[in-house]
Design a protein around this motif. Structure first.
Motif, PDB file in Angstrom:
ATOM      1  N   LYS A 182      86.584  35.813 -18.517  1.00 32.69           N
ATOM      2  CA  LYS A 182      86.720  35.243 -17.112  1.00 32.69           C
ATOM      3  C   LYS A 182      86.360  33.715 -17.420  1.00 32.69           C
ATOM      4  O   LYS A 182      86.804  33.100 -16.501  1.00 32.69           O
ATOM      5  CB  LYS A 182      85.519  35.651 -16.405  1.00 32.69           C
ATOM      6  CG  LYS A 182      85.413  35.327 -14.782  1.00 32.69           C
ATOM      7  CD  LYS A 182      86.344  35.917 -13.986  1.00 32.69           C
ATOM      8  CE  LYS A 182      86.227  35.446 -12.680  1.00 32.69           C
ATOM      9  NZ  LYS A 182      87.432  35.751 -11.878  1.00 32.69           N
ATOM     10  N   VAL A 183      85.408  33.265 -18.314  1.00 37.77           N
ATOM     11  CA  VAL A 183      85.018  32.078 -18.310  1.00 37.77           C
ATOM     12  C   VAL A 183      86.227  31.029 -18.780  1.00 37.77           C
ATOM     13  O   VAL A 183      86.650  29.948 -18.571  1.00 37.77           O
ATOM     14  CB  VAL A 183      83.844  31.589 -19.228  1.00 37.77           C
ATOM     15  CG1 VAL A 183      83.644  30.134 -19.693  1.00 37.77           C
ATOM     16  CG2 VAL A 183      82.557  32.480 -18.511  1.00 37.77           C
ATOM     17  N   MET A 184      86.888  31.571 -19.853  1.00 36.93           N
ATOM     18  CA  MET A 184      87.973  31.027 -20.532  1.00 36.93           C
ATOM     19  C   MET A 184      89.288  31.074 -19.639  1.00 36.93           C
ATOM     20  O   MET A 184      90.195  30.177 -19.613  1.00 36.93           O
ATOM     21  CB  MET A 184      88.457  31.688 -21.864  1.00 36.93           C
ATOM     22  CG  MET A 184      87.142  31.425 -22.707  1.00 36.93           C
ATOM     23  SD  MET A 184      86.838  29.494 -23.064  1.00 36.93           S
ATOM     24  CE  MET A 184      88.192  29.188 -24.069  1.00 36.93           C
ATOM     25  N   GLU A 185      89.568  31.756 -18.666  1.00 39.10           N
ATOM     26  CA  GLU A 185      90.333  31.737 -17.544  1.00 39.10           C
ATOM     27  C   GLU A 185      90.269  30.436 -16.858  1.00 39.10           C
ATOM     28  O   GLU A 185      91.230  30.149 -15.975  1.00 39.10           O
ATOM     29  CB  GLU A 185      90.402  32.960 -16.717  1.00 39.10           C
ATOM     30  CG  GLU A 185      90.885  34.165 -17.300  1.00 39.10           C
ATOM     31  CD  GLU A 185      90.607  35.592 -16.512  1.00 39.10           C
ATOM     32  OE1 GLU A 185      90.221  35.467 -15.355  1.00 39.10           O
ATOM     33  OE2 GLU A 185      90.789  36.511 -16.781  1.00 39.10           O
ATOM     34  N   ASN A 186      88.897  29.937 -16.830  1.00 43.78           N
ATOM     35  CA  ASN A 186      88.717  28.740 -16.036  1.00 43.78           C
ATOM     36  C   ASN A 186      88.526  27.507 -16.894  1.00 43.78           C
ATOM     37  O   ASN A 186      87.933  26.501 -16.337  1.00 43.78           O
ATOM     38  CB  ASN A 186      87.562  29.035 -15.084  1.00 43.78           C
ATOM     39  CG  ASN A 186      87.857  30.250 -13.975  1.00 43.78           C
ATOM     40  OD1 ASN A 186      88.461  29.724 -13.110  1.00 43.78           O
ATOM     41  ND2 ASN A 186      87.585  31.391 -14.145  1.00 43.78           N
ATOM     42  N   GLU A 187      88.853  27.639 -18.019  1.00 41.30           N
ATOM     43  CA  GLU A 187      88.695  26.414 -19.005  1.00 41.30           C
ATOM     44  C   GLU A 187      89.624  25.337 -18.775  1.00 41.30           C
ATOM     45  O   GLU A 187      90.618  25.510 -18.170  1.00 41.30           O
ATOM     46  CB  GLU A 187      89.024  26.794 -20.313  1.00 41.30           C
ATOM     47  CG  GLU A 187      88.819  25.542 -21.385  1.00 41.30           C
ATOM     48  CD  GLU A 187      89.232  26.141 -22.796  1.00 41.30           C
ATOM     49  OE1 GLU A 187      88.320  25.830 -23.770  1.00 41.30           O
ATOM     50  OE2 GLU A 187      90.251  27.050 -23.061  1.00 41.30           O
ATOM     51  N   LYS A 188      89.254  24.220 -18.853  1.00 41.01           N
ATOM     52  CA  LYS A 188      89.931  22.889 -18.243  1.00 41.01           C
ATOM     53  C   LYS A 188      89.696  21.823 -19.301  1.00 41.01           C
ATOM     54  O   LYS A 188      88.628  21.391 -19.807  1.00 41.01           O
ATOM     55  CB  LYS A 188      89.552  22.328 -17.161  1.00 41.01           C
ATOM     56  CG  LYS A 188      90.082  23.185 -15.816  1.00 41.01           C
ATOM     57  CD  LYS A 188      89.781  22.467 -14.608  1.00 41.01           C
ATOM     58  CE  LYS A 188      90.294  23.172 -13.311  1.00 41.01           C
ATOM     59  NZ  LYS A 188      90.005  22.456 -12.056  1.00 41.01           N
ATOM     60  N   GLY A 216      89.669  22.023 -22.717  1.00 38.58           N
ATOM     61  CA  GLY A 216      88.592  22.337 -23.841  1.00 38.58           C
ATOM     62  C   GLY A 216      87.198  22.420 -23.650  1.00 38.58           C
ATOM     63  O   GLY A 216      86.404  22.298 -24.332  1.00 38.58           O
ATOM     64  N   ASP A 217      87.058  22.296 -22.351  1.00 35.04           N
ATOM     65  CA  ASP A 217      85.525  22.343 -21.751  1.00 35.04           C
ATOM     66  C   ASP A 217      84.750  23.571 -21.781  1.00 35.04           C
ATOM     67  O   ASP A 217      83.732  23.862 -21.590  1.00 35.04           O
ATOM     68  CB  ASP A 217      85.366  21.912 -20.615  1.00 35.04           C
ATOM     69  CG  ASP A 217      85.652  22.746 -19.114  1.00 35.04           C
ATOM     70  OD1 ASP A 217      86.353  23.838 -19.369  1.00 35.04           O
ATOM     71  OD2 ASP A 217      85.150  22.382 -18.242  1.00 35.04           O
ATOM     72  N   GLN A 218      85.414  24.991 -22.297  1.00 39.73           N
ATOM     73  CA  GLN A 218      84.983  25.954 -22.206  1.00 39.73           C
ATOM     74  C   GLN A 218      84.307  26.539 -21.047  1.00 39.73           C
ATOM     75  O   GLN A 218      83.211  27.173 -21.032  1.00 39.73           O
ATOM     76  CB  GLN A 218      84.003  26.351 -23.425  1.00 39.73           C
ATOM     77  CG  GLN A 218      84.585  26.116 -24.906  1.00 39.73           C
ATOM     78  CD  GLN A 218      83.477  26.386 -25.924  1.00 39.73           C
ATOM     79  OE1 GLN A 218      83.116  27.543 -26.210  1.00 39.73           O
ATOM     80  NE2 GLN A 218      83.211  25.536 -26.880  1.00 39.73           N
ATOM     81  N   GLY A 219      85.068  26.030 -19.986  1.00 39.57           N
ATOM     82  CA  GLY A 219      84.652  26.565 -18.820  1.00 39.57           C
ATOM     83  C   GLY A 219      83.337  26.091 -17.972  1.00 39.57           C
ATOM     84  O   GLY A 219      83.011  26.291 -17.022  1.00 39.57           O
ATOM     85  N   ALA A 220      83.078  24.518 -18.641  1.00 36.77           N
ATOM     86  CA  ALA A 220      81.783  24.018 -18.116  1.00 36.77           C
ATOM     87  C   ALA A 220      81.831  23.478 -16.897  1.00 36.77           C
ATOM     88  O   ALA A 220      80.880  23.711 -15.967  1.00 36.77           O
ATOM     89  CB  ALA A 220      81.444  22.910 -19.191  1.00 36.77           C
TER      90      ALA A 220
END
Length: 535
Positions: A184-190, A192-196
Motif C-alpha cells: 500500500k505504501v509503495m503504491e503511493n511512492e513518489k 523514491g521517497d518510500q511513501g514518505a
C-alpha cells in the motif's frame, strides 16, 4: 474526486456533524470523543513522527511486534509476534509472526512487511532513526541485520553489543517500530521517497482502527476495522479534537461533549476531581523535569558551584506547590519503579551550605546568570521558584522564557547557562534509556554534535561514568547489571552531574465516568480496542 473519496468525505462530514449535534448532551454510545492539543502533531509517518501524541494514534492504527503491559511495563506481551527468542550471546533476536493477519487494505501481513518497515526508518534517516542508530544500525547494514527468513519469521541481528531487552523495549514503544503495509505504501511512492509524503497524512496499518481523515490542528477520525485479527474493537469510531484551552476542555467534559481530555491545567484538573461524573487518571511517564547547567560556562564547570545550585533548589516546595498533576518527586536520573532504581537521596533547600560553597569557589556575593525555560506551566513556575531561591545566595538570575526551539535549541547549541527542562529516555522501562539520554557523553567535543545526548548538551563528561554505563549495557547477568546501574547513579551523584532531576512526569487524563477500560500507558501506547461506554 473518485467514488471512494466522496464516500469517505461524506462519512467524515456526518461524523463531525453528529458530534456538533450532541452539544450539551451525551456523546454517541459507540464513539469516543477525545480532546487534546495537536500543536505537536506534525506528521503521521512513523519514520518521521515525534512526540507522545502521535504514539497513541499509531498504537491504534498499527500493530507492534510486541507490546508492554500498561500496569507492569517491564512485562512484554505478544503482538504481531506470537513468540520471540534471544540468542545465547544476546546478539540476535528471532520473531515468529502470526499467520492470517490482514492489513486494512486486505493485503496479507508477512515478515517481509515487518523487515521493510524497520529498514525504511534507517534508509530515510529521519527523526525516528535515532534510537536504531544508537544500537549500531545504519542504512548500509540494515538490509543484512534485519531480514525475513520466511513469511512468518523475522530475524534482527544486533550490529553492536547492547542489552537485547533495550531493543525489545524499543520495538514495543517507539512509533518507528509499527508494521506498515509495504504494498500500500509503495503504491503511493513518489520520487523514491518510500511513501514518505503520502504517509505524512495517511496510514497503512493492520490495527483495530483505520484512519478516516486528519485535518491538522482540527480533528482526526479513526473508524473501526472489522477485519482486525484480535476481533473488532468495541467502539465504532474515535474522534480526536484539537483543543488548546484548558477551560474549554473542562467545560466540554462537564457538559458531556467530550469523553476524554488531556493537557488540562492544574486548577481545572482539581475542579474535575470534585465532579461526580468524572474520573481523573494520572499516568506516570519515565521522563524527568530537571534543572540543568552548562559546564562550558567556567562557573558551572566548578563542582562546588554545581553543588551550590543543587542546594538552592526547593525540591519540597516545587513538588508541593507546582508539580501536583504534573509530576512526583524524583531526584535520580533513572526513573522510579525499575529493579535498578534507587531511593531518592533526600536533597533539600540549604541556603547556608550553598553560600559556603559559593564563597569557597570565589563567589561570596554570588553572580549573575540566566534561566532559559518554556513559557508553559509547570516549567515557568519551576523557573520562577528557582529564581527566588538562587537570589537567597546572591545569584541574580533573569528568566528567559520562550518556545521549545528557543529553549532546547540553545541547549543543543550548548549556548546557555541554566535551563529548566524535561527529558530523559523514559519510554523504555530500562535504566539505560534514561542514563543514555541524560548522563552518557562519549565525545565532549563541539564537533561531535551529539545533540540527542543531553549529557553532551550540558558538556558534562565523565569517562569513568561512560565506562560504567557501557559495562552495564552489555552485562548479561541481571543482578550484576542492576548493581552496575546503581553504582552509575551513585557516581553521578558524587560527581554532581550537570542535570539535576526534580520530578518524574505525570500526564493527567480526565475521563467521563461511563468510559470503561481506558488505561493510559506510561509509554504513550494507549490502546483503545477494548474501550467502551457503560450507560
Amino acid at each position: 474526486m473518485n467514488h471512494t473519496q466522496l464516500l469517505r468525505q461524506c462519512a467524515v462530514a456526518l461524523a463531525l456533524s453528529a458530534l456538533g449535534a450532541v452539544a450539551q448532551a451525551k456523546t454517541p454510545d459507540d464513539q469516543l470523543i477525545v480532546g487534546f492539543s495537536m500543536n505537536n502533531l506534525l506528521s503521521l509517518d512513523p519514520a518521521a513522527a515525534t512526540g507522545n501524541d502521535v504514539v497513541e494514534i499509531a498504537a491504534n492504527l498499527y500493530d507492534y511486534l510486541i507490546e508492554l503491559d500498561p500496569q507492569a511495563t517491564s512485562k512484554m506481551l505478544p503482538g504481531l509476534a506470537e513468540s520471540w527468542k534471544v540468542s545465547a550471546d544476546g546478539r540476535s533476536i528471532s520473531f515468529v509472526l502470526r499467520k492470517g493477519v490482514k492489513f486494512q487494505s486486505g493485503n496479507a501481513l508477512t515478515a517481509d512487511d515487518a523487515a521493510w518497515s524497520l529498514q525504511r526508518v534507517l534508509k530515510l534517516n529521519l527523526a525516528m532513526a535515532s534510537p536504531w542508530k544508537s544500537y549500531g544500525f545504519s542504512a548500509q547494514n540494515v538490509d543484512k541485520a534485519i531480514r525475513a527468513t520466511d513469511a512468518n519469521t523475522l530475524v534482527i541481528d544486533l550490529p553492536e553489543a547492547t542489552d537485547p531487552k533495550m531493543v525489545l523495549y524499543t520495538l514495543a514503544t517507539s512509533v518507528s517500530a509499527v508494521i506498515l503495509d509495504r504494498k500500500k505504501v509503495m503504491e503511493n511512492e513518489k520520487n523514491g521517497d518510500q511513501g514518505a509524503a503520502w504517509l505524512t497524512t495517511h496510514a497503512a496499518g493492520s490495527g483495530p482502527f483505520a484512519l478516516a481523515d486528519w485535518r491538522a490542528k482540527d480533528a482526526l477520525l479513526m473508524n473501526r476495522y472489522d477485519g482486525y485479527w484480535r476481533g473488532p474493537a468495541k467502539l465504532k469510531r474515535v474522534i480526536m479534537r484539537h483543543m488548546t484551552e484548558s477551560q474549554s476542555l473542562r467545560l466540554m467534559l462537564e457538559r458531556g461533549d467530550l469523553d476524554v481530555a488531556s493537557g488540562m491545567s492544574v486548577p481545572d484538573v482539581e475542579s474535575m476531581k470534585k465532579n461526580a461524573d468524572a474520573v481523573v487518571q494520572p499516568v506516570r511517564r519515565g521522563t524527568l523535569y530537571y534543572v540543568a547547567v552548562s559546564m562550558k560556562d567556567p562557573k558551572f564547570a566548578d563542582k562546588r558551584v554545581r553543588l551550590a545550585i543543587r542546594n538552592l533548589i526547593d525540591y519540597d516546595g516545587i513538588n508541593t506547590t507546582v508539580m501536583p498533576n504534573y509530576g512526583i518527586p524524583q531526584q535520580r536520573p533513572v526513573q522510579m519503579g525499575l529493579p535498578a532504581s534507587l531511593p531518592n537521596p533526600g536533597y533539600k533547600l540549604d541556603v547556608v551550605a550553598a553560600k559556603k560553597l559559593l564563597a569557597d569557589a570565589g563567589f561570596p556575593n554570588g553572580f549573575r546568570t540566566s534561566i532559559r525555560v518554556l513559557a508553559d506551566p509547570p516549567f515557568i513556575n519551576i523557573a520562577t521558584n528557582l529564581q527566588a531561591t538562587l537570589a537567597k545566595a546572591g545569584i541574580e538570575a533573569s528568566v528567559l522564557s520562550g518556545t521549545g526551539n528557543q529553549v532546547y535549541g540553545a541547549m543543543r547549541d550548548r549556548s546557555f547557562e541554566i535551563i529548566v527542562g524535561r527529558g530523559g529516555g523514559g519510554v523504555e522501562p530500562h535504566p539505560h534509556s534514561s542514563l543514555r539520554a541524560l548522563v552518557y557523553n562519549p565525545d565532549n567535543s563541539d564537533a561531535a554534535k551529539l545533540t540527542n545526548f543531553q549529557g553532551w548538551r550540558t558538556s558534562f563528561f565523565s569517562p569513568e561514568l561512560n565506562q560504567l554505563i557501557e559495562k552495564a549495557e552489555v552485562e548479561r547477568d541481571e543482578a550484576k547489571q542492576t548493581a552496575d546501574y546503581q553504582e552509575a547513579q551513585k557516581l553521578y551523584d558524587s560527581q554532581v552531574g550537570a542535570i539535576q532531576p526534580i520530578s518524574q512526569m505525570v500526564d493527567t487524563v480526565v475521563l467521563r465516568k461511563d468510559v470503561r477500560n481506558y488505561l493510559g500507558h506510561p509509554s504513550a501506547t494507549t490502546r483503545l480496542r477494548e474501550v467502551y461506554k457503560q450507560r
